[in-house]
Design a protein around this motif. Sequence first.
Motif, PDB file in Angstrom:
ATOM      1  N   TYR A   1       6.894   7.212   2.945  1.00  0.00           N
ATOM      2  CA  TYR A   1       5.621   7.310   3.281  1.00  0.00           C
ATOM      3  C   TYR A   1       4.541   6.362   2.733  1.00  0.00           C
ATOM      4  N   GLU A   2       5.638   5.026   2.505  1.00  0.00           N
ATOM      5  CA  GLU A   2       5.350   3.575   1.817  1.00  0.00           C
ATOM      6  C   GLU A   2       4.923   2.828   3.525  1.00  0.00           C
ATOM      7  N   ASN A   3       4.521   2.043   2.944  1.00  0.00           N
ATOM      8  CA  ASN A   3       4.563   1.161   4.311  1.00  0.00           C
ATOM      9  C   ASN A   3       3.674  -0.166   4.026  1.00  0.00           C
ATOM     10  N   ILE A   4       4.074  -1.300   4.733  1.00  0.00           N
ATOM     11  CA  ILE A   4       3.734  -2.850   3.972  1.00  0.00           C
ATOM     12  C   ILE A   4       2.638  -2.930   5.513  1.00  0.00           C
ATOM     13  N   LYS A   5       2.179  -3.396   5.083  1.00  0.00           N
ATOM     14  CA  LYS A   5       0.619  -3.899   7.178  1.00  0.00           C
ATOM     15  C   LYS A   5       1.279  -2.302   7.669  1.00  0.00           C
ATOM     16  N   ASP A   6       1.102  -1.539   7.595  1.00  0.00           N
ATOM     17  CA  ASP A   6       1.543  -0.260   8.502  1.00  0.00           C
ATOM     18  C   ASP A   6       2.885  -0.267   9.348  1.00  0.00           C
ATOM     19  N   ALA A   7       4.242  -0.911   8.809  1.00  0.00           N
ATOM     20  CA  ALA A   7       5.402  -1.076   9.110  1.00  0.00           C
ATOM     21  C   ALA A   7       5.747  -0.070   7.965  1.00  0.00           C
ATOM     22  N   VAL A   8       5.999   0.921   8.861  1.00  0.00           N
ATOM     23  CA  VAL A   8       7.197   1.574   7.757  1.00  0.00           C
ATOM     24  C   VAL A   8       8.290   1.154   6.593  1.00  0.00           C
ATOM     25  N   ALA A   9       8.738   1.450   5.693  1.00  0.00           N
ATOM     26  CA  ALA A   9       8.972   0.753   4.458  1.00  0.00           C
ATOM     27  C   ALA A   9      10.002   1.281   3.264  1.00  0.00           C
ATOM     28  N   GLU A  10      10.781   0.885   2.801  1.00  0.00           N
ATOM     29  CA  GLU A  10      11.880   1.482   2.053  1.00  0.00           C
ATOM     30  C   GLU A  10      12.453   0.991   0.399  1.00  0.00           C
ATOM     31  N   PRO A  11      12.275   1.019  -0.720  1.00  0.00           N
ATOM     32  CA  PRO A  11      12.532   0.809  -0.971  1.00  0.00           C
ATOM     33  C   PRO A  11      14.133   0.254  -1.349  1.00  0.00           C
ATOM     34  N   VAL A  12      14.621  -0.833  -2.262  1.00  0.00           N
ATOM     35  CA  VAL A  12      16.078  -0.894  -2.412  1.00  0.00           C
ATOM     36  C   VAL A  12      16.504  -1.376  -3.586  1.00  0.00           C
ATOM     37  N   VAL A  13      17.141  -1.077  -4.540  1.00  0.00           N
ATOM     38  CA  VAL A  13      17.502  -1.663  -5.985  1.00  0.00           C
ATOM     39  C   VAL A  13      18.690  -2.212  -6.409  1.00  0.00           C
ATOM     40  N   TYR A  14      18.669  -3.451  -6.811  1.00  0.00           N
ATOM     41  CA  TYR A  14      19.455  -3.534  -7.312  1.00  0.00           C
ATOM     42  C   TYR A  14      20.019  -3.967  -8.830  1.00  0.00           C
ATOM     43  N   MET A  15      21.570  -3.347  -8.810  1.00  0.00           N
ATOM     44  CA  MET A  15      21.286  -3.611 -10.568  1.00  0.00           C
ATOM     45  C   MET A  15      23.021  -4.602 -10.348  1.00  0.00           C
ATOM     46  N   ILE A  16      23.541  -4.747 -11.674  1.00  0.00           N
ATOM     47  CA  ILE A  16      24.603  -5.737 -11.623  1.00  0.00           C
ATOM     48  C   ILE A  16      24.887  -4.886 -13.047  1.00  0.00           C
ATOM     49  N   ASP A  17      25.835  -4.337 -13.553  1.00  0.00           N
ATOM     50  CA  ASP A  17      26.415  -3.496 -14.373  1.00  0.00           C
ATOM     51  C   ASP A  17      25.607  -2.273 -14.503  1.00  0.00           C
ATOM     52  N   ARG A  18      24.929  -2.402 -15.706  1.00  0.00           N
ATOM     53  CA  ARG A  18      23.988  -0.759 -15.740  1.00  0.00           C
ATOM     54  C   ARG A  18      22.576  -1.345 -15.899  1.00  0.00           C
ATOM     55  N   TYR A  19      22.685  -3.242 -15.666  1.00  0.00           N
ATOM     56  CA  TYR A  19      21.243  -3.265 -15.037  1.00  0.00           C
ATOM     57  C   TYR A  19      20.827  -2.843 -14.018  1.00  0.00           C
ATOM     58  N   VAL A  20      19.504  -2.579 -14.012  1.00  0.00           N
ATOM     59  CA  VAL A  20      18.243  -2.567 -12.652  1.00  0.00           C
ATOM     60  C   VAL A  20      17.796  -4.811 -12.707  1.00  0.00           C
TER      61      VAL A  20
ATOM     62  N   ARG B   1      14.140   6.388  -0.798  1.00  0.00           N
ATOM     63  CA  ARG B   1      13.015   6.900   0.082  1.00  0.00           C
ATOM     64  C   ARG B   1      12.433   7.862  -0.144  1.00  0.00           C
ATOM     65  N   ASN B   2      10.487   7.379  -0.460  1.00  0.00           N
ATOM     66  CA  ASN B   2       9.738   8.432  -1.461  1.00  0.00           C
ATOM     67  C   ASN B   2       8.824   9.144  -0.204  1.00  0.00           C
ATOM     68  N   ALA B   3       8.573  10.339  -0.777  1.00  0.00           N
ATOM     69  CA  ALA B   3       8.788  10.761   0.886  1.00  0.00           C
ATOM     70  C   ALA B   3       7.211  11.958   0.268  1.00  0.00           C
ATOM     71  N   GLY B   4       7.041  11.523  -1.505  1.00  0.00           N
ATOM     72  CA  GLY B   4       5.334  11.877  -1.941  1.00  0.00           C
ATOM     73  C   GLY B   4       5.751  13.311  -2.223  1.00  0.00           C
TER      74      GLY B   4
ATOM     75  N   HIS C   1       0.711  -1.395   0.100  1.00  0.00           N
ATOM     76  CA  HIS C   1       0.024  -0.430  -0.086  1.00  0.00           C
ATOM     77  C   HIS C   1       0.931   1.090   0.249  1.00  0.00           C
ATOM     78  N   LEU C   2       0.854   2.262  -0.438  1.00  0.00           N
ATOM     79  CA  LEU C   2       1.398   3.587  -1.063  1.00  0.00           C
ATOM     80  C   LEU C   2       0.635   4.676  -0.450  1.00  0.00           C
ATOM     81  N   VAL C   3       1.174   4.811   0.760  1.00  0.00           N
ATOM     82  CA  VAL C   3       0.042   5.854   1.406  1.00  0.00           C
ATOM     83  C   VAL C   3       0.803   7.519   0.635  1.00  0.00           C
ATOM     84  N   THR C   4       1.961   7.909  -0.646  1.00  0.00           N
ATOM     85  CA  THR C   4       1.562   9.106  -1.332  1.00  0.00           C
ATOM     86  C   THR C   4       0.998   8.754  -2.207  1.00  0.00           C
ATOM     87  N   ALA C   5       0.611   7.692  -2.502  1.00  0.00           N
ATOM     88  CA  ALA C   5      -0.201   7.204  -3.619  1.00  0.00           C
ATOM     89  C   ALA C   5      -0.928   8.461  -4.396  1.00  0.00           C
ATOM     90  N   LEU C   6      -1.341   9.429  -3.841  1.00  0.00           N
ATOM     91  CA  LEU C   6      -2.121  10.362  -4.231  1.00  0.00           C
ATOM     92  C   LEU C   6      -1.635  11.247  -4.184  1.00  0.00           C
TER      93      LEU C   6
END
Length: 433
Positions: A336-355, A49-52, A4-9
């Motif tokens: 301001y993202e959360n999963i089941k009311d727990a605060v969350a932040e995305p972490v993106v992984y890359m190898i070479d130039r690719y996600v 970090r997605n702050a909206g 659930h993205l609290v910042t979606a709107l």
Amino acid sequence: MAPHLVTALTGPLLDLEKKILQATPAIERWFRLEWQEHTPPFYCSVDLRNAGYKLAPVDTNLFPGGFNNLATEMLPLSVQAAMAAIDKYCPDARNLLLIPEMNNRHPSYMQNVARLMQIFRQTGLHVRLGSLSPEITEPTPLALPDGNMLVIEPMVRSANGRRLGLKDFDPCTILLNNDLSAGVPAILENIHEQSLLPPVHAGWAIRRKSNHLAAYDEVAKKFGKLIDVDPWMVNPFHARCGEVDFEQPDGLECLSDNVTSLLAKIRKKYKEYGIKDQKPFVILKPDAGTYGMGILTIKDANELKDLTSAQRARMSIVKDGQRISDVIIQEGVPTYENIKDAVAEPVVYMIDRYVVGGFYRVHAEKGVDQNLNAPGSQFVPLAFAQQHAVPDLKAKPGTAAPNRFYVYGVVARLGLLAASLEMERTDPNPEVY
């Protein structure tokens, strides 16, 4: 699993998402041209970090240790990216030596090592583990939670001292999954005939976050001009203080002045964008260091006067007992993202130039303005499934998970590009580039 993205709107991030989606061809061409001029790190992870009102990287790790937290559906993409990375350094490679953390035997970390071995074996490489620990004098089995076994072995230099390997194992490429916080071991110095990846100056014995942030400032400005957005939307303000002594009552003047100045700059931006429900804060962190250690949230410079002895001690020493003297002050970006009311932040992984995937770092006991890279955090794979690799340009901003994940990937690659510039500019042997 799409949380659930609290910042979606909220408006500003929707506008940023819309501009990124509309500029996709220009963005991808820009990245393609940049990679013709610069070499991406071998692998990398970026904490977002997605702050909206903004989406920004807050940490860039050149020795990522959470490959086991990626969705298994992403393995084929990881293998393809690993093939591309290896081809740059040793196209006919047969053997790869992987050097993990010296003292980290945590089951989750060892599963990360096993996943890395799985990825590189699928590229056609024989993969074995070498140890920097003097305590490892013979092949040593390490049990995994799933019942499988890893074997870690003592490393040796060749007779002429120019190559590093194991007994009866001569690798073309050496992959570090050890951030060298404790220093650069002699056995890794003066390796001339093999590719050591990442290079030793990427380790925390030499690397400084301030160099990365300076490079990211440049990247963010170029990106902002490219898609016509304020670079602040993807870039936290920051400052640096050297020779900080948390254990001395009068050792924090530089921090106090910079905190005050940075909070004023943030308030000005908040006023510009009509952000009224968020109080500015900054994050103090060591200029060199990892594992979420030595991090403090500050909302007013006066808080520095009232630090407890425990806080001062915690801010003085980081991983492997290294003392903190230089400190980064970074604009705090709430999540301001959360999963089941727990605060969350995305972490993106890359190898070479690719996600190649990512996950949400989730912490039920932390607030939106706190560091989530702390004991008690959990991990939920990001839904970077193959069908989500391409954004849906017909969807309304904020309504399609593929679009949000694509935007994550774009901003994470800005951090990757900044790391590339950082590594070039701090390389003691610049003729390599």
